[in-house]
Design an enzyme around this catalytic site. Sequence first.
Site, PDB file in Angstrom:
ATOM      1  N   ARG A   1      36.703  47.008  44.735  1.00  0.00           N
ATOM      2  CA  ARG A   1      36.678  45.557  44.524  1.00  0.00           C
ATOM      3  C   ARG A   1      36.131  44.814  45.732  1.00  0.00           C
ATOM      4  NH1 ARG A   1      41.721  46.644  41.384  1.00  0.00           N
ATOM      5  NH2 ARG A   1      42.692  46.629  43.419  1.00  0.00           N
TER       6      ARG A   1
ATOM      7  N   GLU B   1      51.802  54.441  53.373  1.00  0.00           N
ATOM      8  CA  GLU B   1      53.245  54.543  53.151  1.00  0.00           C
ATOM      9  C   GLU B   1      53.581  55.516  52.025  1.00  0.00           C
ATOM     10  OE1 GLU B   1      51.376  51.241  50.980  1.00  0.00           O
ATOM     11  OE2 GLU B   1      51.485  51.724  53.093  1.00  0.00           O
TER      12      GLU B   1
END
Length: 176
Positions: A63, A100
């Site tokens: 994007r 993460e």
Amino acid sequence: MDNPALDLKRYIRGIPDFPKPGILFYDISTLLRDADAWQIATARIARAVAAWQPDILAGIESRGFLMAAPLATRLGLGLVMLRKPGKLPGETVTLNYDLEYGSDSLQIQADAIKPGQRVVVVDDLLATGGTLAASISLLRKVGAEVVGASMVIELSFLGGRSRLDVPVHTLLTYDS
């Protein structure tokens, strides 16, 4: 063409439980398909990015390409792509990084940046900042001077901005 009173958040759709339960996804496709709102959004971002006087823009897959391409055209700049491994032809430079929830990799063509070029990184969203921080590191690895980063949306409650050591511009901020 800009209407300062136009609230661009009206053109962002929130989709609950995407891509998994408990996540509210901020969908930019509704902004992209409205010609007037999209023109205003790119004009506002272009003004902010121009202040950093970049030589070239770097779009993050995928994007980020949608954001960077019209900005590059509007500002008269070139554009380089930061992609997942195996997507770019020719010699590439890779950066592996931890997130993460696992790890990932980005690549850039080895000859995409001239040493010392002023680069602004562009993407659609700043969340935790892991991919953006890795993009900045990759660009520096190939000799870029990263002078800023710009995104359409920032999820400020995730604290991604704190992981970055460059000026950051976001068009829209969501606090929750």
